[in-house]
Motif scaffolding. Structure first.
Motif, PDB file in Angstrom:
ATOM      1  N   LEU A  24      -4.120 -20.469   3.890  1.00 57.16           N
ATOM      2  CA  LEU A  24      -4.332 -21.843   3.435  1.00 57.16           C
ATOM      3  C   LEU A  24      -3.707 -22.107   2.074  1.00 57.16           C
ATOM      4  O   LEU A  24      -3.094 -23.146   1.847  1.00 57.16           O
ATOM      5  N   VAL A  30     -11.071 -23.163   1.575  1.00 60.87           N
ATOM      6  CA  VAL A  30     -11.204 -24.397   2.342  1.00 60.87           C
ATOM      7  C   VAL A  30     -11.489 -25.583   1.421  1.00 60.87           C
ATOM      8  O   VAL A  30     -10.861 -26.635   1.527  1.00 60.87           O
ATOM      9  N   VAL A  81      -8.407 -26.565  -0.633  1.00 61.85           N
ATOM     10  CA  VAL A  81      -7.439 -27.373   0.101  1.00 61.85           C
ATOM     11  C   VAL A  81      -7.965 -28.791   0.294  1.00 61.85           C
ATOM     12  O   VAL A  81      -7.235 -29.780   0.137  1.00 61.85           O
ATOM     13  N   ALA A  82      -9.245 -28.888   0.614  1.00 63.60           N
ATOM     14  CA  ALA A  82      -9.843 -30.218   0.773  1.00 63.60           C
ATOM     15  C   ALA A  82      -9.780 -30.987  -0.544  1.00 63.60           C
ATOM     16  O   ALA A  82      -9.526 -32.194  -0.564  1.00 63.60           O
ATOM     17  N   VAL A 136     -13.622 -22.167   8.648  1.00 66.44           N
ATOM     18  CA  VAL A 136     -12.285 -21.650   8.708  1.00 66.44           C
ATOM     19  C   VAL A 136     -12.176 -20.360   7.905  1.00 66.44           C
ATOM     20  O   VAL A 136     -11.160 -19.700   7.902  1.00 66.44           O
ATOM     21  N   GLU A 137     -13.242 -20.014   7.230  1.00 70.22           N
ATOM     22  CA  GLU A 137     -13.163 -18.870   6.344  1.00 70.22           C
ATOM     23  C   GLU A 137     -12.763 -17.594   7.054  1.00 70.22           C
ATOM     24  O   GLU A 137     -13.291 -17.263   8.118  1.00 70.22           O
ATOM     25  N   ASP A 160     -15.451 -28.188   3.815  1.00 73.27           N
ATOM     26  CA  ASP A 160     -14.359 -29.042   3.363  1.00 73.27           C
ATOM     27  C   ASP A 160     -14.901 -30.403   2.951  1.00 73.27           C
ATOM     28  O   ASP A 160     -14.465 -30.986   1.966  1.00 73.27           O
TER      29      ASP A 160
END
Lengths: 367, 367
Positions: free
Chosen positions: A298, A268, A271-272, A90-91, A242
DNA sequence: GCGGGGAGGTAATGCGGTTTAGCCAATTAC
DNA sequence: GTAATTGGCTAAACCGCATTACCTCCCCGC
């Protein structure tokens, strides 16, 4: 269709004009056309203008292959990304970097060859091939790593290159230019922020261990922690995913003395990690503070929003591309420092629970 | 350094071998070398092998410019992404697509030119230039949109191309091949899932209004809702950003009759929407169900994890690249359907609050 | 013994530019 | 008044490869 029936092929696909066509229409020789279009002396002003007009009329553009063949310049630069396909997550870093690079290249009508490969070995092979095929005039080298074979390779090939990020500690960039952000100072500012809030047990969930900036951040954290007299500070490495970010967080929170603050090496994982903390019923920021390295959408959509280290990746790309163009123009190898990333404090960082609090120095929210 | 001092230039940068060098070493003519290396008849088996050996020894690779100039093939394909730089967010779609594309191209040693531009006009200009410069043999066209000028342009240029995604309703792809996923069916399956859970007020937070797949999803949603007799179903469009995703969500939740389920057109907006719901104190999935179109790490790190529409983007890229290569080899324009995206139910979707519940049909969790 | 044909190779040409050498008239230098 | 320059242009060579035309053996059939 009124076209004469017959030749089975598709309709004549719009022949591209060449300088020969221009020469004929302008009533001069091909060489004169070449001189005129390239701003070389040897043609009068009036002829020059006439040639330019004809060229524009015809919609002429130089054939890049022909130009490359005689001019020794392909008009293209390369960028290789060595990452297993499944970790292309997602980076947003790379797309932003590329975007910045192209802002600079587009102005000079230079193309960018972009390729994703599995690992560094494949990257070296590809670089070698690009060189042998004369496909590119130079390359941007990303993700510098420990024992990086690429600078030496590019050196031996004589392929101009710019290293995006500083080489690993103790290594040098050979004849490559380097464009870098000061990870050490940035890490120091993060640690200062957390220390200022009163945190003592701080863990850094880092990225891939082989990468130069990972090593540098780890080293900086250790040094700064020592300077501050903090003993409960350390780094653990991951693959940036993640999954590993969450797993590392769970391990940390389940330990006897869990950290009161975690620094994640990308958004990422941050957030994870927040999600993993929520599973364990750990409240943010009351029981745990979180900092993300690299800001993105994010960091602003989680709850609470994440304190993040912001840097202008697009500008970084512009810088790198500009430096590579300088090298192609014969400029010397340089080491250019990008703007220092700055910490954007949001709601995910706060003083630790009272029991954990260090006999705090002055309460300085900003480092 | 024992090299004679003097010439200020950098050390001779490793001359690249040409077929002339091979010819000399192998004791044959340049043409024989060309024949041998390209598998053409006209040389004996033994000569052929000798030439190959010498070429390998020398590390020879064909000069791409020379080959392009004589062979009429540049050995490169292009992909343009028309997106304002600042919206190059967190989406993983394109990097994954590119990664799939390159798996196919790498095997045939074909390079990919990748460029990010501001808008469709700039993209058309770039395509025209690539064509005129003969930089690429073909292109992948992404983000098909309403009133898309690109198929006609590429048609007139005779530049082989593959449309990645179906053209907008009522438009055609010209002579381009199309590789597409069935957005309509996918939307129908999402709606069936939510309807099966008992939802009646469902809103679709769509992406950019100009894009073909946006229009198609909106149309499909409307048609399916009508078929199910649902009146409280509609779409709103955004720019795909987290900001607009969150803003749209807030507006929806503040309305007199807020939806009980929201379908987001990408993962970023879904996560932003979840965050906005949390701000409002709206509980997931008890009070609001959420579905994300496109799965990613994001959907698995929120709390609860998001029900998502999963598709194999890398495979999609492989499919598109393969089709483009077929076109280059003279294959006919085709329309190829990719595997249907499937819904991955997670914890973010559940029956609506009892008061909102429709006199439910059979309770079918799966569509 | 001679023409025909194929196998195996070479020489020559072209792709579309750039670049070097040269040519001719008009100045300028002396 | 002649030699040396200079401006403006053309012809030709070249970049590295693909391709076409040709050339030379050698073997074959008759």
């Amino acid at each position: 269709m009124t076209a004469p029936a017959g030749d089975g092929a598709r309709a004549t696909p719009a022949r591209r004009p060449t300088i020969k066509d221009i020469a004929r229409r302008a009533g001069v020789s091909e060489s004169a056309v070449s001189f005129a279009l390239n701003g070389r002396p040897g043609v009068s002003q009036t002829t020059r203008e006439r040639v330019h007009r004809v060229a524009a009329d015809l919609g002429w553009q130089p054939n890049s292959a022909a130009r490359a063949l005689s001019g020794e310049r392909s008009g293209a630069l390369g960028l290789v990304l060595a990452r297993p396909a499944h970790t292309l997550g997602v980076e947003s870093f790379f797309l932003q970097l590329v975007s910045g690079v192209q802002e600079v290249l587009a102005a000079r009508r230079i193309a960018l060859l972009f390729q994703v490969v599995e690992d560094t070995a494949a990257e070296c092979e590809l670089l070698r091939r690009w060189w042998a095929e004369r496909r590119v005039d130079g390359v941007l080298v990303v993700d510098p790593r420990a024992q990086d074979p690429r600078p030496a390779l590019l050196d031996s090939l004589g392929l101009p290159a710019v290293l995006v990020g500083a080489p690993a500690p103790g290594e040098d960039a050979g004849s490559l230019s380097t464009v870098w952000a000061d990870d050490s100072a940035a890490m120091a500012s993060v640690l200062a922020h957390l220390h200022g809030l009163g945190h003592r047990r701080i863990v850094h969930v880092a990225g891939l261990p082989g990468l130069a900036h990972t090593e540098r951040r780890i080293a900086s954290l250790r040094a700064e922690a020592a300077a501050l007299g903090l003993s409960g500070v350390r780094s653990v490495t991951t693959d940036y995913s993640d999954a590993e970010g969450a797993a590392a967080t769970r391990r940390l929170l389940d330990a006897a003395e869990p950290p009161t603050a975690i620094i994640y090496d990308n958004d990422v994982m941050a957030v994870a990690g927040v999600s993993a903390a929520a599973e364990r019923g750990v409240a943010l920021p009351a029981e745990l503070s979180v900092v993300a390295w690299d800001d993105s959408a994010l960091c602003r959509v989680t709850h609470p929003r994440l304190t993040a280290l912001v840097r202008d990746t697009t500008a970084f790309g512009r810088l790198a591309a500009g430096e590579l163009l300088d090298r192609l123009d014969g400029g010397p190898a340089r080491s250019i420092q990008a703007e220092l990333p700055h910490l954007e404090p949001r709601e995910s960082t706060a003083p630790p629970p009272p029991a954990e609090r260090e006999p705090a120095p002055e309460q300085g929210l900003r480092a």
